[in-house]
Every structure is written in structure tokens, then in C-alpha cells.
Design a protein around this motif. Structure first.
Motif, PDB file in Angstrom:
ATOM      1  N   LYS A   1     -34.027 -37.071 -10.631  1.00 42.54           N
ATOM      2  CA  LYS A   1     -35.068 -36.047 -10.740  1.00 42.54           C
ATOM      3  C   LYS A   1     -34.516 -34.808 -11.444  1.00 42.54           C
ATOM      4  O   LYS A   1     -33.345 -34.467 -11.296  1.00 42.54           O
ATOM      5  N   LYS A   2     -35.397 -34.167 -12.177  1.00 40.52           N
ATOM      6  CA  LYS A   2     -35.018 -32.934 -12.864  1.00 40.52           C
ATOM      7  C   LYS A   2     -35.020 -31.781 -11.857  1.00 40.52           C
ATOM      8  O   LYS A   2     -35.915 -31.676 -11.021  1.00 40.52           O
ATOM      9  N   ILE A   3     -34.008 -30.938 -11.960  1.00 35.45           N
ATOM     10  CA  ILE A   3     -33.869 -29.764 -11.101  1.00 35.45           C
ATOM     11  C   ILE A   3     -33.903 -28.525 -11.985  1.00 35.45           C
ATOM     12  O   ILE A   3     -33.178 -28.437 -12.975  1.00 35.45           O
TER      13      ILE A   3
ATOM     14  N   ILE B   1     -20.752 -24.929 -19.231  1.00 34.28           N
ATOM     15  CA  ILE B   1     -21.744 -26.001 -19.117  1.00 34.28           C
ATOM     16  C   ILE B   1     -22.968 -25.693 -19.970  1.00 34.28           C
ATOM     17  O   ILE B   1     -23.238 -24.545 -20.315  1.00 34.28           O
ATOM     18  N   TYR B   2     -23.708 -26.745 -20.289  1.00 34.87           N
ATOM     19  CA  TYR B   2     -24.922 -26.583 -21.092  1.00 34.87           C
ATOM     20  C   TYR B   2     -26.033 -26.007 -20.218  1.00 34.87           C
ATOM     21  O   TYR B   2     -26.274 -26.493 -19.113  1.00 34.87           O
ATOM     22  N   CYS B   3     -26.679 -24.982 -20.726  1.00 36.39           N
ATOM     23  CA  CYS B   3     -27.819 -24.371 -20.026  1.00 36.39           C
ATOM     24  C   CYS B   3     -29.033 -24.370 -20.935  1.00 36.39           C
ATOM     25  O   CYS B   3     -28.949 -23.918 -22.085  1.00 36.39           O
ATOM     26  N   LYS B   4     -30.128 -24.839 -20.420  1.00 31.63           N
ATOM     27  CA  LYS B   4     -31.412 -24.691 -21.099  1.00 31.63           C
ATOM     28  C   LYS B   4     -32.175 -23.628 -20.316  1.00 31.63           C
ATOM     29  O   LYS B   4     -32.339 -23.747 -19.099  1.00 31.63           O
TER      30      LYS B   4
ATOM     31  N   PRO C   1     -23.643 -30.970 -14.323  1.00 38.04           N
ATOM     32  CA  PRO C   1     -23.320 -31.289 -15.722  1.00 38.04           C
ATOM     33  C   PRO C   1     -24.099 -30.412 -16.710  1.00 38.04           C
ATOM     34  O   PRO C   1     -23.655 -30.186 -17.826  1.00 38.04           O
ATOM     35  N   PHE C   2     -25.251 -29.934 -16.287  1.00 35.08           N
ATOM     36  CA  PHE C   2     -26.062 -29.017 -17.101  1.00 35.08           C
ATOM     37  C   PHE C   2     -27.032 -28.297 -16.171  1.00 35.08           C
ATOM     38  O   PHE C   2     -27.247 -28.734 -15.038  1.00 35.08           O
ATOM     39  N   LEU C   3     -27.591 -27.195 -16.652  1.00 34.51           N
ATOM     40  CA  LEU C   3     -28.544 -26.418 -15.855  1.00 34.51           C
ATOM     41  C   LEU C   3     -29.829 -26.221 -16.625  1.00 34.51           C
ATOM     42  O   LEU C   3     -29.803 -25.901 -17.814  1.00 34.51           O
ATOM     43  N   ASN C   4     -30.926 -26.373 -15.918  1.00 31.99           N
ATOM     44  CA  ASN C   4     -32.238 -25.988 -16.424  1.00 31.99           C
ATOM     45  C   ASN C   4     -32.633 -24.728 -15.667  1.00 31.99           C
ATOM     46  O   ASN C   4     -32.889 -24.793 -14.463  1.00 31.99           O
ATOM     47  N   ILE C   5     -32.617 -23.609 -16.367  1.00 29.18           N
ATOM     48  CA  ILE C   5     -32.970 -22.329 -15.743  1.00 29.18           C
ATOM     49  C   ILE C   5     -34.411 -22.009 -16.105  1.00 29.18           C
ATOM     50  O   ILE C   5     -34.785 -22.032 -17.279  1.00 29.18           O
ATOM     51  N   LEU C   6     -35.190 -21.710 -15.086  1.00 28.03           N
ATOM     52  CA  LEU C   6     -36.609 -21.401 -15.241  1.00 28.03           C
ATOM     53  C   LEU C   6     -36.822 -20.017 -14.648  1.00 28.03           C
ATOM     54  O   LEU C   6     -36.704 -19.831 -13.439  1.00 28.03           O
ATOM     55  N   THR C   7     -37.096 -19.039 -15.503  1.00 29.09           N
ATOM     56  CA  THR C   7     -37.139 -17.658 -15.028  1.00 29.09           C
ATOM     57  C   THR C   7     -38.337 -16.895 -15.576  1.00 29.09           C
ATOM     58  O   THR C   7     -38.791 -17.129 -16.683  1.00 29.09           O
ATOM     59  N   HIS C   8     -38.816 -15.985 -14.750  1.00 22.68           N
ATOM     60  CA  HIS C   8     -39.902 -15.078 -15.118  1.00 22.68           C
ATOM     61  C   HIS C   8     -39.348 -13.670 -15.000  1.00 22.68           C
ATOM     62  O   HIS C   8     -38.955 -13.248 -13.908  1.00 22.68           O
ATOM     63  N   GLN C   9     -39.272 -12.981 -16.135  1.00 25.43           N
ATOM     64  CA  GLN C   9     -38.762 -11.613 -16.128  1.00 25.43           C
ATOM     65  C   GLN C   9     -39.280 -10.856 -17.343  1.00 25.43           C
ATOM     66  O   GLN C   9     -39.750 -11.464 -18.296  1.00 25.43           O
TER      67      GLN C   9
END
Length: 162
Positions: free
Chosen positions: A2-4, A90-93, A63-71
Motif C-alpha cells: 500500500k502507498k503511504i 532518500i527519494y522524496c516526492k 526507501p522513499f517518501l511521499n509527502i503530502l502537505t497543505h501550506q
């Protein structure tokens, strides 16, 4: 698997440590008549100076991060400097959303989970809530109090055991 998605402020970056003398007890907290947005508006470099939260040490193991932010848009360059400083290995999207509820739309559409601390959502079914004084009244399936709890829950999610 699952995507986190990871929220940024309050989950990975601790803005309260550089903006207030006391730990906020509720959402919309103010000190000396100033909220967090007022304090940061006086010095945007606080966004770069903020320390990571204790949950950061779990994030950097991924192994990678999906960052979802409201600012606010004027925070973005400072936020990206902070992310580059703390997550260079690490890779961050990073996805910036215009409204908080867009986060829910994304995780629901992708059947993903969101690690979050905000107490203002209508739907917490896919949210892993980082426990904080400002979200104590929210009823959730997944409330996380320690980095160890988060790591254990992520392991279960990654093994498709939830």
C-alpha cells in the motif's frame, strides 16, 4: 504494498519548537496573540530551522517518501530547503495541495494511507493519526503515540496484513 503518504508539519517537521515557548495544547493555539502563521510570517527561515519530530527516524528508514502537505505558497521554498537538508539520502516526492480535503481525495482514490496530525478531517478511515494534545478528541482506528508504534504499523501495512 500500500502507498503511504506523510504529512509534513507535526509529523516530520516540528514547527512548534521554533515558534512557541510552550507546547500547544489545541489547534489554533496562540501565544502573545500570535498563531503559528503570524510567527512564521515574521521569520520564514524558522521553516528551515525547525527540528525533525521523533517520527523522522522512521521516515528516513523508508526507501522513499511521499509527502503530502497543505501550506501557504510562500512557505514552499523554505520547506523544500528543509526537506533537502533532512532527506537528502532518500527519494522524496512532494505533493502540495491547495486544501486539506484534497489529501483525503488523494488517499481515497489511491487506496493509500496518510500519516497525519490534523484534527479537522471528516474522514479518518485511512489516516494514521500521530497523537497530539490538539487531536485527542478524534476517534480513529490508528492512533500512534511513539515511533516504535508507527514502525510496527507500517510493517503490517507493507506486508498487506491490514
Amino acid at each position: 504494498m500500500k502507498k503511504i503518504y506523510w504529512d509534513l508539519d507535526g509529523v516530520l517537521r516540528d514547527l512548534y519548537k521554533v515558534t512557541f515557548a510552550n507546547r500547544p495544547t489545541h489547534w489554533g493555539y496562540t501565544e502573545n496573540g500570535l498563531d503559528i502563521f503570524d510567527v512564521i510570517k515574521k521569520d520564514y527561515t524558522l521553516l528551515e530551522k525547525a527540528p525533525p519530530t521523533p517520527f523522522y527516524k522512521i521516515a528516513i528508514k523508508q526507501p522513499f517518501l511521499n509527502i503530502l502537505t497543505h501550506q501557504p505558497n510562500n512557505w514552499v521554498p523554505y520547506t523544500e530547503n528543509w526537506i533537502n537538508k533532512h532527506f537528502s539520502s532518500i527519494y522524496c516526492k512532494i505533493i502540495y495541495v491547495g486544501t486539506r480535503n484534497q489529501k483525503i481525495d488523494i488517499i481515497n482514490k489511491e487506496n493509500a494511507y496518510l500519516i497525519e496530525d490534523c484534527p479537522l478531517f471528516d474522514d479518518y478511515s485511512r489516516i494514521i493519526l500521530i497523537d497530539s494534545p490538539h487531536n485527542k478528541n478524534i476517534k480513529v482506528k490508528y492512533r500512534i503515540k511513539t515511533p516504535k508504534q508507527l514502525e510496527e504499523l507500517l510493517n503490517l501495512i507493507n506486508k498487506d496484513l491490514l
